[in-house]
Design a protein around this motif. Structure first.
Motif, PDB file in Angstrom:
ATOM      1  N   TYR A  52      59.917 108.329  75.458  1.00  0.00           N
ATOM      2  CA  TYR A  52      60.439 107.784  76.720  1.00  0.00           C
ATOM      3  C   TYR A  52      60.713 106.277  76.641  1.00  0.00           C
ATOM      4  N   ALA A  53      59.710 105.509  76.249  1.00  0.00           N
ATOM      5  CA  ALA A  53      59.897 104.049  76.245  1.00  0.00           C
ATOM      6  C   ALA A  53      60.935 103.619  75.200  1.00  0.00           C
ATOM      7  N   LEU A  54      60.797 104.107  73.964  1.00  0.00           N
ATOM      8  CA  LEU A  54      61.722 103.683  72.904  1.00  0.00           C
ATOM      9  C   LEU A  54      63.137 104.173  73.173  1.00  0.00           C
ATOM     10  N   ARG A  55      63.253 105.394  73.664  1.00  0.00           N
ATOM     11  CA  ARG A  55      64.594 105.934  73.943  1.00  0.00           C
ATOM     12  C   ARG A  55      65.315 105.090  75.001  1.00  0.00           C
ATOM     13  N   GLY A  56      64.542 104.666  76.002  1.00  0.00           N
ATOM     14  CA  GLY A  56      65.150 103.831  77.042  1.00  0.00           C
ATOM     15  C   GLY A  56      65.461 102.424  76.592  1.00  0.00           C
ATOM     16  N   ALA A  57      64.834 102.028  75.455  1.00  0.00           N
ATOM     17  CA  ALA A  57      65.013 100.654  74.986  1.00  0.00           C
ATOM     18  C   ALA A  57      65.977 100.553  73.807  1.00  0.00           C
ATOM     19  N   LEU A  58      66.677 101.636  73.466  1.00  0.00           N
ATOM     20  CA  LEU A  58      67.485 101.644  72.236  1.00  0.00           C
ATOM     21  C   LEU A  58      68.855 100.984  72.383  1.00  0.00           C
ATOM     22  N   ILE A  59      69.386 100.950  73.597  1.00  0.00           N
ATOM     23  CA  ILE A  59      70.782 100.543  73.773  1.00  0.00           C
ATOM     24  C   ILE A  59      71.038  99.127  73.239  1.00  0.00           C
ATOM     25  N   ALA A  60      70.278  98.163  73.724  1.00  0.00           N
ATOM     26  CA  ALA A  60      70.508  96.769  73.305  1.00  0.00           C
ATOM     27  C   ALA A  60      70.282  96.570  71.805  1.00  0.00           C
ATOM     28  N   PRO A  61      69.164  97.079  71.212  1.00  0.00           N
ATOM     29  CA  PRO A  61      68.993  96.901  69.757  1.00  0.00           C
ATOM     30  C   PRO A  61      70.111  97.537  68.936  1.00  0.00           C
ATOM     31  N   LEU A  62      70.588  98.735  69.347  1.00  0.00           N
ATOM     32  CA  LEU A  62      71.674  99.367  68.584  1.00  0.00           C
ATOM     33  C   LEU A  62      72.944  98.521  68.627  1.00  0.00           C
ATOM     34  N   THR A  63      73.213  97.955  69.783  1.00  0.00           N
ATOM     35  CA  THR A  63      74.396  97.093  69.900  1.00  0.00           C
ATOM     36  C   THR A  63      74.269  95.879  68.977  1.00  0.00           C
ATOM     37  N   ILE A  64      73.091  95.276  68.967  1.00  0.00           N
ATOM     38  CA  ILE A  64      72.874  94.097  68.121  1.00  0.00           C
ATOM     39  C   ILE A  64      72.942  94.466  66.639  1.00  0.00           C
TER      40      ILE A  64
END
Length: 319
Positions: free
Chosen positions: A230-242
């Motif tokens: 839950y936490a990591l999945r919700g936090a993936l968008i910004a790191p993947l973009t970077i």
């Protein structure tokens, strides 16, 4: 989803067209006659004029541009003044070197950033959190050329753990290939890890504050499931973009590291083209790097759309 991808491809084509116009115009108006550069200072004016005409440089500007653009679409980027070889061949010969170093460095940076970023967010204000913040500042502040020189002196010359220059193809010797790209990859990874770690940590902190995290805890889910699913999945968008932006940037931004470690990659090719004012080679390199960055950015956007259902529903007009 198809409509979104088509719109992104259309905007990418517009960007490429604008970049191609700027690249061609800027490089063609630089003082200096390409024919003179090829023939050298001892060539007679008649010889220079003949070659100038043979190269089609006396034609109208727009004709030269459209011929160059159509040739680029066919992967024909012309012949390098300096090397006397096809620019396409030069780029594709150098690409494996730069890709190897870039991919390896991003793997190192991504692994370290996610490990320390996740733990740092979960254990906020702990000893490991302070350690992670120190890595962020060091990775951002230390110049890559200085780290490279330190590695060359201590790990290469004194301890002889890794070669200090050159590139070995994986087809020749895979172990030596890994050794030849380890130092430059680590140097690049140190330069990228600061920003990436900061993004992972802040994204995780934001994700941990969401209401669905409290719901997951109330349901009695395991700690690993709460943090990973839950936490990591919700936090993936910004790191993947970077990660996508950093990887795309590395393909054209490895000049310093490839120079320090004498690697025959895209970065050194750019440096050589600038030093010798090889306009044809520069034009090809700029267009190739721009195309590569656009393709990587598009791929990242599509991946993010698959990960984040809200983007897909927005495209369908549900939000």
């Amino acid at each position: 989803m198809i409509g979104y991808i088509i719109n992104r491809i259309k905007s990418s084509i517009v960007v490429l067209f604008v970049v191609s116009v700027i690249t061609f115009v800027v490089l063609m108006i630089i003082p200096g006659n390409p024919a003179q550069l090829i023939l050298g200072t001892e060539a007679t004016p008649e010889m220079v004029e003949d070659l100038h005409t043979a190269m089609g440089l006396n034609r109208p500007f727009y004709e030269q541009y459209f011929d160059w653009l159509f040739d680029f679409v066919k992967l024909d980027m012309g012949i390098s003044y300096l090397y006397g070889e096809s620019v396409t061949d030069l780029i594709f010969n150098a690409l494996p070197v730069t890709l190897s170093v870039s991919v390896f460095s991003m793997v190192i940076a991504t692994l370290m950033a996610f490990v320390f970023g996740i733990i740092s967010a979960i254990k906020k204000d702990s000893l490991i959190d302070y350690f992670s913040r120190s890595i962020m500042q060091l990775g951002t502040a230390i110049p890559s050329f200085w780290i490279g020189m330190v590695f060359v002196v201590y790990l290469g010359l004194r301890m002889k753990l890794f070669p200090i220059s050159g590139f070995v193809s994986p087809e020749d010797n895979f172990l030596e290939f890994i050794r030849s790209i380890t130092l430059p990859s680590v140097v690049l990874a140190i330069g990228e890890i600061g920003l990436l770690l900061r993004i992972v940590r802040s994204s995780m902190l934001e994700s941990l504050k969401q209401d669905y995290m409290d719901m997951a805890r109330v349901k009695g889910l395991s700690t690993s499931k709460i943090y990973i699913k839950y936490a990591l999945r919700g936090a993936l968008i910004a790191p993947l973009t970077i990660i996508g932006m950093q990887f795309a940037k590395l393909v054209g931004g490895t000049v310093v590291v490839e120079t320090v470690f004498a690697l025959p990659g895209i970065g050194r090719l750019v440096l050589t083209a600038v030093e010798h004012r090889d306009i044809v080679l520069l034009q090809g390199l700029v267009m190739f790097i721009t195309t590569f960055v656009i393709v990587i950015t598009l791929a990242v956007d599509v991946i993010i759309m698959f990960i984040n259902p809200r983007i897909k529903s927005f495209q369908r007009g549900e939000q």
